[in-house]
Design a protein around this motif. Structure first.
Motif, PDB file in Angstrom:
ATOM      1  N   LYS A 324      45.379  27.694  49.558  1.00  0.00           N
ATOM      2  CA  LYS A 324      46.223  28.858  49.847  1.00  0.00           C
ATOM      3  C   LYS A 324      47.612  28.792  49.225  1.00  0.00           C
ATOM      4  O   LYS A 324      48.144  29.793  48.759  1.00  0.00           O
ATOM      5  N   ASP A 325      48.234  27.622  49.197  1.00  0.00           N
ATOM      6  CA  ASP A 325      49.586  27.504  48.654  1.00  0.00           C
ATOM      7  C   ASP A 325      49.578  26.931  47.236  1.00  0.00           C
ATOM      8  O   ASP A 325      50.607  26.473  46.742  1.00  0.00           O
ATOM      9  N   SER A 326      48.439  26.963  46.565  1.00  0.00           N
ATOM     10  CA  SER A 326      48.326  26.322  45.253  1.00  0.00           C
ATOM     11  C   SER A 326      48.655  27.288  44.120  1.00  0.00           C
ATOM     12  O   SER A 326      48.676  28.510  44.299  1.00  0.00           O
ATOM     13  N   TRP A 327      48.863  26.736  42.926  1.00  0.00           N
ATOM     14  CA  TRP A 327      49.162  27.542  41.734  1.00  0.00           C
ATOM     15  C   TRP A 327      47.956  28.375  41.310  1.00  0.00           C
ATOM     16  O   TRP A 327      48.098  29.443  40.725  1.00  0.00           O
ATOM     17  N   TYR A 328      46.740  27.887  41.598  1.00  0.00           N
ATOM     18  CA  TYR A 328      45.530  28.518  41.068  1.00  0.00           C
ATOM     19  C   TYR A 328      44.926  29.556  42.020  1.00  0.00           C
ATOM     20  O   TYR A 328      43.910  30.176  41.696  1.00  0.00           O
ATOM     21  N   TYR A 329      45.529  29.769  43.194  1.00  0.00           N
ATOM     22  CA  TYR A 329      44.889  30.525  44.271  1.00  0.00           C
ATOM     23  C   TYR A 329      44.451  31.928  43.829  1.00  0.00           C
ATOM     24  O   TYR A 329      43.329  32.355  44.102  1.00  0.00           O
ATOM     25  N   SER A 330      45.316  32.649  43.135  1.00  0.00           N
ATOM     26  CA  SER A 330      44.967  34.014  42.716  1.00  0.00           C
ATOM     27  C   SER A 330      43.820  33.992  41.709  1.00  0.00           C
ATOM     28  O   SER A 330      42.908  34.820  41.775  1.00  0.00           O
ATOM     29  N   TYR A 331      43.867  33.028  40.766  1.00  0.00           N
ATOM     30  CA  TYR A 331      42.777  32.919  39.782  1.00  0.00           C
ATOM     31  C   TYR A 331      41.460  32.627  40.489  1.00  0.00           C
ATOM     32  O   TYR A 331      40.409  33.150  40.120  1.00  0.00           O
ATOM     33  N   CYS A 332      41.511  31.765  41.488  1.00  0.00           N
ATOM     34  CA  CYS A 332      40.314  31.358  42.224  1.00  0.00           C
ATOM     35  C   CYS A 332      39.679  32.561  42.925  1.00  0.00           C
ATOM     36  O   CYS A 332      38.455  32.747  42.873  1.00  0.00           O
ATOM     37  N   ILE A 333      40.505  33.370  43.568  1.00  0.00           N
ATOM     38  CA  ILE A 333      39.988  34.540  44.281  1.00  0.00           C
ATOM     39  C   ILE A 333      39.344  35.523  43.309  1.00  0.00           C
ATOM     40  O   ILE A 333      38.242  36.032  43.555  1.00  0.00           O
ATOM     41  N   TYR A 334      40.018  35.770  42.188  1.00  0.00           N
ATOM     42  CA  TYR A 334      39.437  36.679  41.195  1.00  0.00           C
ATOM     43  C   TYR A 334      38.108  36.146  40.662  1.00  0.00           C
ATOM     44  O   TYR A 334      37.112  36.871  40.563  1.00  0.00           O
ATOM     45  N   THR A 335      38.071  34.853  40.342  1.00  0.00           N
ATOM     46  CA  THR A 335      36.859  34.259  39.766  1.00  0.00           C
ATOM     47  C   THR A 335      35.714  34.266  40.774  1.00  0.00           C
ATOM     48  O   THR A 335      34.548  34.452  40.405  1.00  0.00           O
ATOM     49  N   LEU A 336      36.020  34.061  42.050  1.00  0.00           N
ATOM     50  CA  LEU A 336      34.978  34.160  43.081  1.00  0.00           C
ATOM     51  C   LEU A 336      34.380  35.565  43.106  1.00  0.00           C
ATOM     52  O   LEU A 336      33.157  35.730  43.186  1.00  0.00           O
ATOM     53  N   GLY A 337      35.248  36.568  43.026  1.00  0.00           N
ATOM     54  CA  GLY A 337      34.753  37.950  42.961  1.00  0.00           C
ATOM     55  C   GLY A 337      33.849  38.158  41.765  1.00  0.00           C
ATOM     56  O   GLY A 337      32.770  38.764  41.871  1.00  0.00           O
ATOM     57  N   ALA A 338      34.268  37.613  40.610  1.00  0.00           N
ATOM     58  CA  ALA A 338      33.481  37.753  39.382  1.00  0.00           C
ATOM     59  C   ALA A 338      32.138  37.024  39.497  1.00  0.00           C
ATOM     60  O   ALA A 338      31.109  37.518  39.037  1.00  0.00           O
ATOM     61  N   CYS A 339      32.141  35.830  40.128  1.00  0.00           N
ATOM     62  CA  CYS A 339      30.900  35.067  40.322  1.00  0.00           C
ATOM     63  C   CYS A 339      29.903  35.853  41.167  1.00  0.00           C
ATOM     64  O   CYS A 339      28.724  35.982  40.813  1.00  0.00           O
ATOM     65  N   TYR A 340      30.389  36.350  42.295  1.00  0.00           N
ATOM     66  CA  TYR A 340      29.500  37.105  43.183  1.00  0.00           C
ATOM     67  C   TYR A 340      28.973  38.373  42.497  1.00  0.00           C
ATOM     68  O   TYR A 340      27.824  38.768  42.699  1.00  0.00           O
ATOM     69  N   GLU A 341      29.834  38.996  41.689  1.00  0.00           N
ATOM     70  CA  GLU A 341      29.380  40.185  40.950  1.00  0.00           C
ATOM     71  C   GLU A 341      28.260  39.819  39.973  1.00  0.00           C
ATOM     72  O   GLU A 341      27.254  40.522  39.857  1.00  0.00           O
ATOM     73  N   GLN A 342      28.421  38.684  39.301  1.00  0.00           N
ATOM     74  CA  GLN A 342      27.429  38.258  38.302  1.00  0.00           C
ATOM     75  C   GLN A 342      26.087  37.912  38.939  1.00  0.00           C
ATOM     76  O   GLN A 342      25.036  38.141  38.331  1.00  0.00           O
ATOM     77  N   ILE A 343      26.105  37.359  40.153  1.00  0.00           N
ATOM     78  CA  ILE A 343      24.832  36.980  40.790  1.00  0.00           C
ATOM     79  C   ILE A 343      24.257  38.120  41.644  1.00  0.00           C
ATOM     80  O   ILE A 343      23.229  37.956  42.282  1.00  0.00           O
ATOM     81  N   GLY A 344      24.956  39.261  41.636  1.00  0.00           N
ATOM     82  CA  GLY A 344      24.433  40.448  42.300  1.00  0.00           C
ATOM     83  C   GLY A 344      24.763  40.581  43.771  1.00  0.00           C
ATOM     84  O   GLY A 344      24.216  41.451  44.450  1.00  0.00           O
ATOM     85  N   ASN A 345      25.678  39.755  44.283  1.00  0.00           N
ATOM     86  CA  ASN A 345      26.107  39.870  45.683  1.00  0.00           C
ATOM     87  C   ASN A 345      27.341  40.777  45.728  1.00  0.00           C
ATOM     88  O   ASN A 345      28.481  40.309  45.743  1.00  0.00           O
ATOM     89  N   ILE A 346      27.082  42.070  45.736  1.00  0.00           N
ATOM     90  CA  ILE A 346      28.155  43.061  45.599  1.00  0.00           C
ATOM     91  C   ILE A 346      29.099  43.049  46.801  1.00  0.00           C
ATOM     92  O   ILE A 346      30.314  43.216  46.656  1.00  0.00           O
ATOM     93  N   GLU A 347      28.546  42.828  47.987  1.00  0.00           N
ATOM     94  CA  GLU A 347      29.369  42.804  49.201  1.00  0.00           C
ATOM     95  C   GLU A 347      30.450  41.719  49.123  1.00  0.00           C
ATOM     96  O   GLU A 347      31.624  41.971  49.408  1.00  0.00           O
TER      97      GLU A 347
END
Length: 414
Positions: A324-347
């Motif tokens: 939560k307090d790390s430098w990468y936190y925003s990138y991590c959240i975006y990439t998680l969204g992209a991962c779930y989109e790629q595997i078809g978990n739209i929710e």
């Protein structure tokens, strides 16, 4: 020496010392006093060139050729013929970075780095790419390239700050140690406090169980049930204490096996242990907060670049949990969204994209997040789809994502 020449000399001095904004201002003043000062015009054109303003630099050099018949400007103009292509490559690289296609972006940026055109922007994005790849030595090289030319450059200074926060620069390790130690002590104290409260609670339960002999039968039964519960509780705690893999966890801490540390903490984090158990748990948490989480993020990102989205998701979720307090936190959240989109978990994709939208007002991936949300909601909730489309157009009117797809959503063409 006339005033225009003095201002030009000061501008040149500022440029050589890395104060590019002051150099621009002084060169502009020099030209305003004497439009025939070809050296000042060339310098201003060069500063625009380094900053990536190709049209601005070409206009200045054309003016110098026209007014002063300056051969240096003529040569500069000849050299800019290839820069239109480099500008196009650079713009494509920026899009690729926003889509987390870092390896492809690096190839393009390296080609751009062969010219001094757009020198600051190219080096800034190269440093960002290398930070995302975990290659901090190369990242620092490109940060220093920028700061040599522009000491006050905000992007480069922010990137350097990220490296310090990550402990990638030796200076930061000295600063972080007391903080980490404090966290360790605090968690240990919290653990001891919880245990003391538990002991006190058990004593109170035992005291209240010593009722007078003449109590009613139902009260005796209720008291017995409560007492049995306490005994079961004690047995469960004892059972847990016996099972806690303290020595095993200690070995994982020594070998820095962050995955195993994470797995043990995931299971035992909410279970109250004795002082030794709480102490080792605190030490394990400290290691994940100070070192492990960044490792999770780096591994997850590497899997993402290899298009192994399920593996990427697993590591990124660990990085997210401790980041939560790390430098990468925003990138991590975006990439998680992209991962779930790629595997078809739209929710889940929508969930993390919304986390990003709500948590990072001026985030680097804000445009593409709004775009993705608009498209993902298209067949689920048309009003929400339009909402995110309108938000993209309003906040980023010149965005590359403000395209026909978004316009069709806004205008109800779908």
């Amino acid at each position: 020496m006339d005033k225009s020449q003095k201002l030009y000399n000061k501008a040149l001095e500022k440029y050589n010392k890395g104060y590019i904004e002051e150099a621009l201002e002084l060169s502009e003043k020099s030209i305003s006093l004497n439009i025939n000062n070809s050296a000042a015009i060339n310098l201003k054109g060069l500063l625009y060139y380094i900053l990536g303003d190709l049209e601005g630099s070409k206009n200045l050099w054309k003016m110098n050729v026209h007014i002063n018949k300056d051969n240096v400007s003529k040569k500069y103009l000849q050299d800019t013929e290839k820069d239109e292509r480099l500008l196009s490559i650079y713009n494509t690289a920026v899009i690729l970075i926003k889509e987390i296609k870092i390896n492809e972006a690096l190839i393009m940026l390296k080609e751009c780095s062969g010219s001094h055109f757009n020198y600051i922007n190219v080096n800034n994005y190269l440093s960002i790419c290398y930070i995302k790849k975990g290659d901090y030595i190369r990242a620092l090289e490109h940060i220093n390239n920028v700061l040599e030319v522009d000491r006050k450059n905000k992007v480069a200074l922010q990137s350097k700050k990220e490296l310090i926060n990550m402990g990638a620069l030796s200076k930061s390790k000295i600063k972080l140690m007391p903080i980490v130690l404090s966290i360790s002590i605090l968690i240990s104290i919290m653990g001891i406090t919880l245990i003391m409260k538990n002991i006190k609670r058990e004593k109170m339960d035992n005291n209240t169980s010593s009722k007078p002999v003449n109590m009613k039968e139902n009260e005796i039964k209720e008291n017995k049930i409560e007492k049995d519960k306490v005994e079961v509780n004690k047995a469960e705690v004892k059972k847990n204490l016996e099972k806690f893999p303290q020595e095993e966890l200690n070995n994982y801490i020594k070998t820095k096996d962050y995955i195993k540390i994470y797995e043990i903490l995931k299971k035992w984090d909410k279970i109250e242990l004795d002082i030794d158990g709480e102490s080792i748990k605190a030490k394990a948490k400290e290691m994940l907060f100070s070192e492990g989480r960044e490792t999770f993020y780096r591994i997850g990102s590497n899997y993402y670049w290899k298009m192994d989205y399920n593996e990427a998701k697993s590591y990124l979720l660990m990085a997210y949990e401790y980041g939560k307090d790390s430098w990468y936190y925003s990138y991590c959240i975006y990439t998680l969204g992209a991962c779930y989109e790629q595997i078809g978990n739209i929710e889940e994709a929508i969930k993390y994209y919304k986390y990003y939208d709500e948590g990072f007002e001026k985030g680097e991936y804000k445009e593409i997040v709004l775009y993705n949300l608009s498209l993902l909601y298209k067949n689920i909730d048309k009003e929400k789809s339009k909402y995110y489309g309108n938000k993209l157009v309003k906040d980023y009117p010149n965005s590359i994502y403000n395209n026909t797809h978004v316009q069709n959503i806004i205008n109800n063409y779908y």
